[in-house]
Write a protein that holds these residues in place. Structure first.
Motif, PDB file in Angstrom:
ATOM      1  N   VAL A 134       0.846  -1.191   0.000  1.00  0.00           N
ATOM      2  CA  VAL A 134       0.000   0.000   0.000  1.00  0.00           C
ATOM      3  C   VAL A 134       0.883   1.243   0.000  1.00  0.00           C
ATOM      4  O   VAL A 134       1.964   1.257   0.588  1.00  0.00           O
ATOM      5  CB  VAL A 134      -0.998   0.054   1.191  1.00  0.00           C
TER       6      VAL A 134
ATOM      7  N   TYR B  43      -7.206   2.215  -5.547  1.00  0.00           N
ATOM      8  CA  TYR B  43      -6.416   1.302  -6.373  1.00  0.00           C
ATOM      9  C   TYR B  43      -7.316   0.643  -7.407  1.00  0.00           C
ATOM     10  O   TYR B  43      -8.501   0.408  -7.161  1.00  0.00           O
ATOM     11  CB  TYR B  43      -5.791   0.191  -5.520  1.00  0.00           C
TER      12      TYR B  43
ATOM     13  N   GLU C 106      -5.500  -2.339  -2.285  1.00  0.00           N
ATOM     14  CA  GLU C 106      -4.059  -2.559  -2.176  1.00  0.00           C
ATOM     15  C   GLU C 106      -3.517  -3.034  -3.516  1.00  0.00           C
ATOM     16  O   GLU C 106      -4.275  -3.349  -4.425  1.00  0.00           O
ATOM     17  CB  GLU C 106      -3.716  -3.587  -1.098  1.00  0.00           C
ATOM     18  N   ILE C 107      -2.200  -3.104  -3.601  1.00  0.00           N
ATOM     19  CA  ILE C 107      -1.512  -3.718  -4.740  1.00  0.00           C
ATOM     20  C   ILE C 107      -1.184  -5.139  -4.298  1.00  0.00           C
ATOM     21  O   ILE C 107      -0.530  -5.323  -3.267  1.00  0.00           O
ATOM     22  CB  ILE C 107      -0.229  -2.951  -5.085  1.00  0.00           C
TER      23      ILE C 107
ATOM     24  N   ARG D 278      -0.992   9.817  -8.824  1.00  0.00           N
ATOM     25  CA  ARG D 278      -1.398   8.470  -9.208  1.00  0.00           C
ATOM     26  C   ARG D 278      -0.176   7.754  -9.783  1.00  0.00           C
ATOM     27  O   ARG D 278       0.588   8.320 -10.550  1.00  0.00           O
ATOM     28  CB  ARG D 278      -2.518   8.512 -10.227  1.00  0.00           C
TER      29      ARG D 278
ATOM     30  N   GLY E  31      -2.373   2.908  -8.580  1.00  0.00           N
ATOM     31  CA  GLY E  31      -2.615   3.215  -7.179  1.00  0.00           C
ATOM     32  C   GLY E  31      -2.574   4.712  -7.009  1.00  0.00           C
ATOM     33  O   GLY E  31      -1.725   5.378  -7.592  1.00  0.00           O
TER      34      GLY E  31
END
Length: 186
Positions: free
Chosen positions: A69, A82, A102-103, A129, A152
């Motif tokens: 994150v 995201y 989240e990623i 971004r 994200g």
């Protein structure tokens, strides 16, 4: 060497410009063998690209994903904004997955896997971004290969750190390592 041609301020004229270089935050791979998270930081505010490399990462619990994150400020982490897509997990043709908090990757599922991979973030022009693309795979066997892409959003602030952690308070174990490199305009 290490220069490119670009348009000058005079229309119709070209001039030389320096190519951005990669800077290494950690100087070497850093052990990640216990605990549930690590905070990545140290890049300057004009950073345009960040690459997080991880190798032989192992998680103690089954069915836990590696997650990332974006952070702004001392302890603020973005848990929305995201759009991460896993278009195809290359094992058993698993369906598409999407994440908005989240990623992350779909994950290998079991606890025996050592995971290698990379997350790349590229700052969009005049924005907070970050474009995201990455991959992870099972260490040495290539029995599991996965890619993600998307973006994200740092929530309108400058991204100053990234939390790398195990889903649902899981823990790292084994002999994993990570490193972070970044590139600025200079």
């Amino acid at each position: 060497a290490s220069q490119v041609l670009k348009n000058s301020s005079t229309p119709g004229t070209l001039e030389f410009a320096s190519v951005g270089t990669w800077h290494n935050e950690t100087a070497a791979w850093t052990d990640l063998t216990s605990g549930s998270e690590v905070i990545l930081t140290g890049w300057p505010s004009d950073t345009e690209e960040i690459s997080i490399h991880f190798s032989a990462i192992s998680v103690a619990e089954a069915n836990r994903r590696l997650e990332f994150v974006l952070g702004t400020g001392a302890s603020t982490f973005q848990t929305s904004g995201y759009k991460i897509v896993n278009p195809r997990r290359w094992t058993n043709n698993t369906a598409v997955s999407n994440w908005t908090s989240e990623i992350t990757f779909h994950g290998p599922g079991g606890v025996a896997s050592n995971i290698d991979g990379c997350i790349n973030l590229r700052k969009q022009n005049l924005s907070n971004r970050w474009e995201v693309f990455g991959y992870e795979h099972e260490d040495q066997t290539a029995a599991y290969i996965e890619e993600i892409f998307g973006y994200g959003d740092a929530g309108g602030a400058t991204m100053s750190h990234i939390k790398f952690y195990v889903q649902s308070s899981g823990t790292f174990d084994g002999s994993g390592k990570f490193r972070v490199v970044w590139r600025t305009r200079s």
